[in-house]
Design a protein around this motif. Structure first.
Motif, PDB file in Angstrom:
ATOM      1  N   GLU A  93      82.718  52.795  47.161  1.00  0.00           N
ATOM      2  CA  GLU A  93      82.187  53.887  46.087  1.00  0.00           C
ATOM      3  C   GLU A  93      81.196  54.726  47.065  1.00  0.00           C
ATOM      4  N   ALA A  94      80.303  53.965  47.870  1.00  0.00           N
ATOM      5  CA  ALA A  94      79.379  54.793  48.756  1.00  0.00           C
ATOM      6  C   ALA A  94      79.998  55.502  49.866  1.00  0.00           C
ATOM      7  N   ASN A  95      81.353  55.006  50.192  1.00  0.00           N
ATOM      8  CA  ASN A  95      81.827  55.596  51.295  1.00  0.00           C
ATOM      9  C   ASN A  95      83.203  56.352  50.777  1.00  0.00           C
ATOM     10  N   GLY A  96      83.046  56.714  49.630  1.00  0.00           N
ATOM     11  CA  GLY A  96      84.277  57.535  49.147  1.00  0.00           C
ATOM     12  C   GLY A  96      85.391  56.914  49.311  1.00  0.00           C
ATOM     13  N   ARG A  97      85.754  55.626  48.963  1.00  0.00           N
ATOM     14  CA  ARG A  97      87.142  55.042  49.305  1.00  0.00           C
ATOM     15  C   ARG A  97      87.448  54.546  47.753  1.00  0.00           C
ATOM     16  N   GLY A  98      88.930  54.479  47.410  1.00  0.00           N
ATOM     17  CA  GLY A  98      89.337  54.174  46.128  1.00  0.00           C
ATOM     18  C   GLY A  98      90.857  53.549  46.474  1.00  0.00           C
ATOM     19  N   ALA A  99      91.191  53.254  45.450  1.00  0.00           N
ATOM     20  CA  ALA A  99      92.711  52.404  45.249  1.00  0.00           C
ATOM     21  C   ALA A  99      93.602  53.615  46.098  1.00  0.00           C
ATOM     22  N   GLY A 100      94.494  52.988  46.898  1.00  0.00           N
ATOM     23  CA  GLY A 100      95.377  53.861  47.846  1.00  0.00           C
ATOM     24  C   GLY A 100      94.906  54.509  48.845  1.00  0.00           C
TER      25      GLY A 100
END
Length: 144
Positions: A93-100
């Motif tokens: 979340e802090a690094n702007g990463r999500g599923a996919g």
């Protein structure tokens, strides 16, 4: 004092983030062709934003890739995920990463120490000396 090593100077593996289980928590899928760099069913050190944490490398139930389903403060919590807070989700979340999306996994020391970073980012790691195998097993026994 530990030597420092840049993410530019170590091998890097691109892992994919996917939803895990009924709760939809994030997990890292390590590509099958890179599996030799990761010890299956072992707890390894994982650096998140300069903080040393621990994760267990697992085999996928559905394919040849390997998984990291959580990153924890202690080796014991990595072995028994219900015992500790999973820091992988907060880091994503802090690094702007999500599923996919993808995450870069730096192989600081094959089979022992790894670092996670967002694509395009750089990191510097303290290169730790891998303990003697017999010392590691004694420490593991004492910890449990």
């Amino acid at each position: 004092m530990a030597d420092r090593v840049s993410s530019d100077a170590v091998p890097t593996v691109r892992a994919k983030l996917a939803k895990h289980g009924a709760t939809g928590r994030l997990k890292l899928e390590l590509p099958a062709e890179e599996a030799a760099q990761f010890p299956v069913d072992e707890v390894v050190r994982v650096v998140l934003d300069g903080e040393q944490q621990f994760a267990r490398i697992e085999s996928s139930l559905t394919g040849d890739e390997l998984l990291i389903s959580g990153v924890f403060e202690t080796p014991s919590a990595a072995r028994n995920p219900g015992e500790g807070e999973n820091h992988l989700t907060d880091w994503c979340e802090a690094n702007g990463r999500g599923a996919g999306g993808s995450v870069l996994v730096d192989v600081v020391e094959d089979g022992f120490q790894y670092g996670l970073r967002a694509p395009g980012g750089r990191a510097v790691y303290d290169a730790l000396e891998q303990p003697d195998g017999s010392l590691a097993s004694i420490a593991s026994d004492l910890e449990d």
